[in-house]
Design an enzyme around this catalytic site. Structure first.
Site, PDB file in Angstrom:
ATOM      1  N   TRP A 244     -13.230   9.735  13.790  1.00 13.50           N
ATOM      2  CA  TRP A 244     -11.930   9.043  13.826  1.00 13.50           C
ATOM      3  C   TRP A 244     -11.648   8.505  15.180  1.00 13.50           C
ATOM      4  CZ3 TRP A 244      -7.391   9.986  16.630  1.00 13.50           C
ATOM      5  CH2 TRP A 244      -6.353   9.064  16.337  1.00 13.50           C
TER       6      TRP A 244
ATOM      7  N   HIS B 103      -6.789   9.811  30.969  1.00 12.61           N
ATOM      8  CA  HIS B 103      -6.175   9.723  29.644  1.00 12.61           C
ATOM      9  C   HIS B 103      -4.679  10.012  29.781  1.00 12.61           C
ATOM     10  CE1 HIS B 103      -6.270  11.665  25.346  1.00 12.61           C
ATOM     11  NE2 HIS B 103      -5.931  10.402  25.271  1.00 12.61           N
TER      12      HIS B 103
ATOM     13  N   TYR C 284      -7.377   2.405  13.747  1.00 10.14           N
ATOM     14  CA  TYR C 284      -6.985   3.155  14.929  1.00 10.14           C
ATOM     15  C   TYR C 284      -6.216   2.260  15.905  1.00 10.14           C
ATOM     16  CZ  TYR C 284      -6.847   4.952  19.526  1.00 10.14           C
ATOM     17  OH  TYR C 284      -6.363   5.323  20.744  1.00 10.14           O
TER      18      TYR C 284
ATOM     19  N   ASP D 212     -10.241  -0.045  23.041  1.00  6.64           N
ATOM     20  CA  ASP D 212     -10.712   1.309  22.715  1.00  6.64           C
ATOM     21  C   ASP D 212     -11.444   1.276  21.379  1.00  6.64           C
ATOM     22  OD1 ASP D 212     -11.068   4.016  22.391  1.00  6.64           O
ATOM     23  OD2 ASP D 212      -8.964   4.565  22.749  1.00  6.64           O
TER      24      ASP D 212
ATOM     25  N   ASP E  27       0.359  12.196  23.354  1.00  2.00           N
ATOM     26  CA  ASP E  27       0.186  13.607  22.986  1.00  2.00           C
ATOM     27  C   ASP E  27      -0.091  14.481  24.208  1.00  2.00           C
ATOM     28  OD1 ASP E  27      -2.165  11.758  22.023  1.00  2.00           O
ATOM     29  OD2 ASP E  27      -3.143  13.589  22.666  1.00  2.00           O
TER      30      ASP E  27
ATOM     31  N   HIS F 133     -12.855   3.989  20.181  1.00  2.00           N
ATOM     32  CA  HIS F 133     -12.521   5.303  19.633  1.00  2.00           C
ATOM     33  C   HIS F 133     -13.710   5.956  18.931  1.00  2.00           C
ATOM     34  CE1 HIS F 133      -9.337   8.258  18.413  1.00  2.00           C
ATOM     35  NE2 HIS F 133      -8.845   7.822  19.553  1.00  2.00           N
TER      36      HIS F 133
ATOM     37  N   ASN G 276      -3.741  18.072  20.759  1.00  2.00           N
ATOM     38  CA  ASN G 276      -3.204  17.419  19.564  1.00  2.00           C
ATOM     39  C   ASN G 276      -3.832  17.945  18.268  1.00  2.00           C
ATOM     40  OD1 ASN G 276      -1.630  15.622  18.172  1.00  2.00           O
ATOM     41  ND2 ASN G 276      -2.652  13.764  18.907  1.00  2.00           N
TER      42      ASN G 276
ATOM     43  N   GLU H 140     -12.130  11.030  27.294  1.00  2.00           N
ATOM     44  CA  GLU H 140     -10.858  11.662  26.923  1.00  2.00           C
ATOM     45  C   GLU H 140     -11.048  12.940  26.108  1.00  2.00           C
ATOM     46  OE1 GLU H 140      -9.114   8.242  24.872  1.00  2.00           O
ATOM     47  OE2 GLU H 140      -9.152   9.401  23.027  1.00  2.00           O
TER      48      GLU H 140
ATOM     49  N   HIS I  57      -0.308   0.014  25.778  1.00  2.00           N
ATOM     50  CA  HIS I  57      -1.010  -0.159  24.500  1.00  2.00           C
ATOM     51  C   HIS I  57      -0.327  -1.233  23.668  1.00  2.00           C
ATOM     52  CE1 HIS I  57      -3.039   4.013  23.956  1.00  2.00           C
ATOM     53  NE2 HIS I  57      -3.121   3.596  25.203  1.00  2.00           N
TER      54      HIS I  57
ATOM     55  N   GLU J 255     -13.735   1.180  25.845  1.00  2.00           N
ATOM     56  CA  GLU J 255     -13.550   2.638  25.885  1.00  2.00           C
ATOM     57  C   GLU J 255     -14.234   3.336  24.710  1.00  2.00           C
ATOM     58  OE1 GLU J 255      -9.456   3.555  26.441  1.00  2.00           O
ATOM     59  OE2 GLU J 255      -9.574   5.478  25.411  1.00  2.00           O
TER      60      GLU J 255
ATOM     61  N   ARG K 213      -4.061  -2.693  26.971  1.00  2.00           N
ATOM     62  CA  ARG K 213      -5.084  -2.379  25.975  1.00  2.00           C
ATOM     63  C   ARG K 213      -4.700  -3.072  24.678  1.00  2.00           C
ATOM     64  NH1 ARG K 213      -6.281   3.382  22.901  1.00  2.00           N
ATOM     65  NH2 ARG K 213      -4.810   2.509  21.411  1.00  2.00           N
TER      66      ARG K 213
ATOM     67  N   ARG L 220     -12.616   9.146  32.074  1.00  2.00           N
ATOM     68  CA  ARG L 220     -11.248   9.195  31.534  1.00  2.00           C
ATOM     69  C   ARG L 220     -10.768  10.598  31.211  1.00  2.00           C
ATOM     70  NH1 ARG L 220      -8.131   6.385  29.351  1.00  2.00           N
ATOM     71  NH2 ARG L 220      -8.116   7.304  27.293  1.00  2.00           N
TER      72      ARG L 220
ATOM     73  N   GLU M 126      -3.765   5.371  32.133  1.00  2.00           N
ATOM     74  CA  GLU M 126      -3.197   5.038  30.823  1.00  2.00           C
ATOM     75  C   GLU M 126      -1.737   5.492  30.792  1.00  2.00           C
ATOM     76  OE1 GLU M 126      -4.371   5.623  26.121  1.00  2.00           O
ATOM     77  OE2 GLU M 126      -4.973   7.180  27.532  1.00  2.00           O
TER      78      GLU M 126
END
Ligand code: EZ4
Ligand code: CO
Length: 402
Positions: A402, A312, A159, A210, A316, A212, A37, A262, A122, A236, A147, A283, A339
């Site tokens: 991020w 994961h 996020y 998550d 994407d 992130h 991605n 991930e 999600h 996560e 999630r 993951r 996921e």
């Protein structure tokens, strides 16, 4: 079974995907996902310019030897670009082998260890009530695991909070958008979100969250501890995982199960986390970690240490990657959860597939190989569009993960 051709397709049916197709002398072909991605064209070039010339004339059945040849033979090891390219070749070769033997891949790698694979969806919202409503929609669709993400009061964007209801797509066409971040506001808010979710759904529903990669180890430990009464399925990416030792701090303080991986690319990225039993779920992504062959070695290491898999499966990663993950999930003993972010309708049409979803579980189907195809002509109608993931800055402007 000589390889006579290998072609890279870059298309954008709603988002960008890079797909490798390897063709053998008898006309059997295999597909591999090579999507990274926001850095798609780097992998496309790595494949076209550096790997394709090495594949022509090789025996497609020598999957392990070709993996080692591409890994050791590059001299430059690891990294997401290299490992995504190797992952695409590996997946395509398993697809070819399955088709040549008229067998779905999961039957070649040990057979089914379960009837089907539990997946999680999600759910997200701009307020806690919206997130609760989104979780409810997944429960109504039959999901047993969801999630939950929510916008943080006082932050303009968070996020995991998407625009549609089922699809969450963080990459934006054009240059990367900047989003604001405050760990203090996030930490103050998340426990109340899960208080509300447990009140609404009781204790049977599996809830995941998550982080992130945004917290420090001690902040993540605090969050894990405060969520213990809500017994999450997992928390996560609580902290960036470049430093595997960070997870000792989290582990010392909380019994909330931890999932990570991930953004990992090889077994070396997770070996300490697994061997020291600092995590509960690994993951790693089929495409970004060297394909089915390498992921199976990671699962074998994880099995020794009570670590289960949670591959994961974001949007994407193309349907080619999701199918590969489902064959892997169905067969490995220590599978945990998969996921599953649904793809857009255009994506599903470009990649017709045999996998199915029913009552919270998925199955890769029983077509030979992966059970996914590429509609080359339709793909060509969706040309590549430059897109990036957002970047994060703290409220004072400091760059943050991020
Ligand atoms: O942000 O795959 O758990 N899923 C995730 C994903 C990642 C994207 C980044 O490309 O964290 O949504
Ligand atoms: Co994630």
């Amino acid at each position: 079974m000589k390889i006579v051709d290998a072609t890279v397709f870059v298309c954008c049916p709603g988002r960008n995907f890079v797909t490798l197709r390897i063709m053998t002398e008898d006309g059997v072909y295999g597909l591999g996902d090579a999507t990274l991605n926001g850095r798609e064209l780097a992998v496309a070039s790595y494949l076209t310019d550096h790997i394709v010339p090495l594949l022509i004339g090789r025996d497609a059945r020598r999957i392990e030897d070709i993996w080692q040849f591409l890994y050791k033979g590059a001299y430059w090891r690891r990294g997401p670009v290299t490992m995504a390219a190797i992952g695409a070749v590996d997946t395509a070769l398993w697809d070819i082998l399955g088709k040549a033997l008229n067998t779905p891949i999961y039957q070649l790698i040990g057979g089914a260890s379960r009837e089907a694979v539990m997946v999680y969806g999600h759910a997200n919202g701009s307020t806690a009530d919206e997130t609760i409503a989104a979780v409810k929609r997944y429960v109504d669709l039959g999901y047993l695991a969801v999630r939950a993400q929510c916008a943080v009061p006082g932050l303009a964007a968070t996020y995991g909070v998407g625009r549609g209801e089922l699809y969450y797509e963080p990459a934006e066409p054009g240059l990367p958008p900047e989003t604001p971040w405050s760990s203090e506001r996030y930490l103050a808010f998340v426990p109340s979100l899960f208080d509300g979710l447990r009140r609404e759904f009781g204790s049977a529903l599996h809830l995941l969250h998550d982080v992130h990669h945004r917290l420090t180890p001690i902040e993540a430990a605090r969050l894990g501890k405060s969520l213990e009464p809500h017994h999450l399925f997992w928390l996560e990416d609580p902290t960036p995982a470049e430093v595997q030792e960070s997870f000792r701090t989290i582990r010392r303080h909380t019994t909330t199960p931890i999932a990570v991986g991930e953004v990992f690319n090889t077994i070396y990225d997770c070996s300490r986390l697994v061997e020291e039993e600092l995590i509960d779920y690994i993951r790693m992504t089929v495409v970004h970690s060297g394909g089915i062959s390498h992921l199976r070695k990671i699962a074998a290491l994880a099995e020794l240490h009570h670590v289960r898999t949670g591959a994961h499966g974001a949007t994407d990663l193309s349907p080619v990657c999701l199918a590969a993950a489902l064959h892997f999930d169905l067969s490995v003993h220590n599978f945990g959860i998969q996921e599953y972010m649904r793809h857009t309708d255009e994506t599903d049409r470009v990649f017709p597939h045999a996998y199915t979803f029913e009552r919270g579980f998925m199955h890769p189907g029983n077509k030979p190989g992966l059970g996914v195809d590429l509609d080359e002509r339709l793909a060509a109608t969706f040309p590549y569009q430059r897109a990036y993931l957002p970047i994060n800055r703290k409220l004072d402007g400091t760059m943050h993960s991020w």
